[in-house]
Write an enzyme that holds these catalytic residues in place. Structure first.
Site, PDB file in Angstrom:
ATOM      1  N   HIS A  72       0.824  -1.209   0.000  1.00  0.00           N
ATOM      2  CA  HIS A  72       0.000   0.000   0.000  1.00  0.00           C
ATOM      3  C   HIS A  72       0.858   1.259   0.000  1.00  0.00           C
ATOM      4  O   HIS A  72       0.465   2.283  -0.554  1.00  0.00           O
ATOM      5  CB  HIS A  72      -0.925  -0.003   1.222  1.00  0.00           C
ATOM      6  N   ASP A  80       8.077   5.237   0.054  1.00  0.00           N
ATOM      7  CA  ASP A  80       8.688   6.346   0.806  1.00  0.00           C
ATOM      8  C   ASP A  80       8.155   6.479   2.225  1.00  0.00           C
ATOM      9  O   ASP A  80       8.338   7.510   2.872  1.00  0.00           O
ATOM     10  CB  ASP A  80       8.476   7.664   0.060  1.00  0.00           C
ATOM     11  N   ASN A  97      -6.762   1.697   3.808  1.00  0.00           N
ATOM     12  CA  ASN A  97      -5.673   1.513   4.766  1.00  0.00           C
ATOM     13  C   ASN A  97      -6.123   1.404   6.213  1.00  0.00           C
ATOM     14  O   ASN A  97      -5.290   1.203   7.103  1.00  0.00           O
ATOM     15  CB  ASN A  97      -4.675   2.676   4.641  1.00  0.00           C
ATOM     16  N   HIS A 194      -1.168 -13.166  -0.687  1.00  0.00           N
ATOM     17  CA  HIS A 194      -2.395 -13.491   0.047  1.00  0.00           C
ATOM     18  C   HIS A 194      -2.369 -14.917   0.583  1.00  0.00           C
ATOM     19  O   HIS A 194      -3.356 -15.368   1.168  1.00  0.00           O
ATOM     20  CB  HIS A 194      -3.615 -13.295  -0.852  1.00  0.00           C
ATOM     21  N   THR A 195      -1.259 -15.617   0.406  1.00  0.00           N
ATOM     22  CA  THR A 195      -1.112 -16.923   1.029  1.00  0.00           C
ATOM     23  C   THR A 195      -1.089 -16.806   2.550  1.00  0.00           C
ATOM     24  O   THR A 195      -1.299 -17.804   3.249  1.00  0.00           O
ATOM     25  CB  THR A 195       0.164 -17.626   0.541  1.00  0.00           C
ATOM     26  N   ASP A 246      -6.092 -17.699   2.279  1.00  0.00           N
ATOM     27  CA  ASP A 246      -5.595 -18.947   1.694  1.00  0.00           C
ATOM     28  C   ASP A 246      -6.182 -20.073   2.531  1.00  0.00           C
ATOM     29  O   ASP A 246      -5.553 -20.574   3.459  1.00  0.00           O
ATOM     30  CB  ASP A 246      -4.067 -18.954   1.720  1.00  0.00           C
TER      31      ASP A 246
END
Length: 330
Positions: A72, A80, A97, A194-195, A246
């Protein structure tokens, strides 16, 4: 195939050393390099690793939290650490977020590094290192992380609108990734993150009951899996309840995520589309070792794609600053 063998984890960083060097020095997206802090803060990686391990041992959810936080951060203003800044209207306050976790890990590491090497190590580098260390602690591969990023001076919630979304088409996702110098293979590979981790029911329950106003479920969900999901996320139930992304392996970093997509067991719509879209399906099959296709090794390619992603629009040299506290501009 899962990659938990310690010997494999030792060999992967050696193999990726040249990959990381090449990506860091010739990506055209900055001038990060390996061993950037060799003279100015030689213990930086040890300190970050130890900090992440301490927090992980207390709460394993920090691993997927830190991995997603880096993603993100990099897709908005580049890598940064703008995601870390507190205040009204900052990236941290934006809808996508709000459920990120792991900020306390970065703050803890920064406090220790400010004691060891005051004013030297950027929050952006701490986040990149912590994401890598989180994957390792979850049983995944390691990779060499080029460093030398500086911290950004701008953090605006309004700029998060272009973050990839879980209801988007594959074509839309590919465009967003391409805009950041990432290709279709990177899209599939990084989605494999996403595991580990979970999603709240509110982000996929629409697939179970009234998908696209059809009055029925998303037809790409396996019929045998649908009752399980409906039991976990009943219509009108608690939208904040969290379900493993997952299924059956959400706390272990491995490639079963791709097998779940093949079997119609992807949780997020955008994940399952990687199987149903022809442009991404081939990469999923290659990670599964389907006969007749050139295989891909997830543990190797994930590190390669993470190096590319963590070099997106980095600030180096005299751009940006080295924050004293990660949650505030100096």
């Amino acid at each position: 195939m899962a990659f938990h063998n310690m010997n494999q984890q030792v060999l992967v960083p050696i193999f990726l050393l040249l990959v990381a060097t090449f990506a860091g020095l010739s990506s055209g997206q900055g001038a990060t390099r390996l061993a950037f802090y060799a003279r100015t803060c030689p213990r930086v990686e040890t300190i970050v690793q130890s900090t992440v391990r301490t927090h992980f041992n207390a709460d394993r959810t920090v691993a997927p939290g830190l991995l997603r936080m880096l993603f993100h951060d990099c897709f908005v203003q580049g890598c940064d650490a703008s995601i870390l800044i507190d205040g009204a209207g900052t990236e941290k306050t934006a809808g996508p977020n709000l459920l990120l976790r792991g900020y306390e890990v970065i703050d803890d590491a920064k406090r220790q590094l400010e004691t060891a090497c005051p004013g030297v190590v950027s929050c952006a580098d701490i986040l990149a290192l912590a994401a890598r260390d989180s994957v390792v602690l979850a049983g995944g591969p390691s990779w060499a992380v080029p460093t030398g990023r500086r911290d950004g001076l701008v953090s605006l919630a309004s700029e998060t609108l272009n973050l990839p979304g879980f209801t988007e088409s594959v074509d839309s996702l590919k465009r967003k990734f391409l805009d950041k110098g990432l290709n279709t293979q990177d899209l599939v590979t990084l989605s494999g993150g996403h595991t580990i981790g979970t999603s709240a029911c509110q982000f996929f329950r629409y697939r179970l009951y009234n998908f696209n106003s059809t009055g029925g479920p998303d037809p790409t969900i396996a019929a045998a899996f649908l009752p399980t999901l409906r039991a976990l996320c009943p219509d009108g139930g608690d939208g904040s309840r969290r379900i493993g992304l997952d299924n059956g392996s959400e706390s272990r970093f491995d490639n079963t995520y791709f097998a779940n997509l093949r079997n119609g067991r992807g949780i997020l719509e955008s994940d399952q589309k990687l199987w149903t879209d022809s442009s991404t399906n081939t990469f999923v099959q290659r990670y599964l070792g389907v006969r007749g296709l050139l295989g891909l090794t997830f543990s190797v390619e994930f590190g390669r794609s993470m190096v590319k992603m963590s070099n997106i629009e980095v600030k180096t040299g005299t751009n940006g600053e080295i924050r004293r506290v990660c949650s505030a501009i100096n």
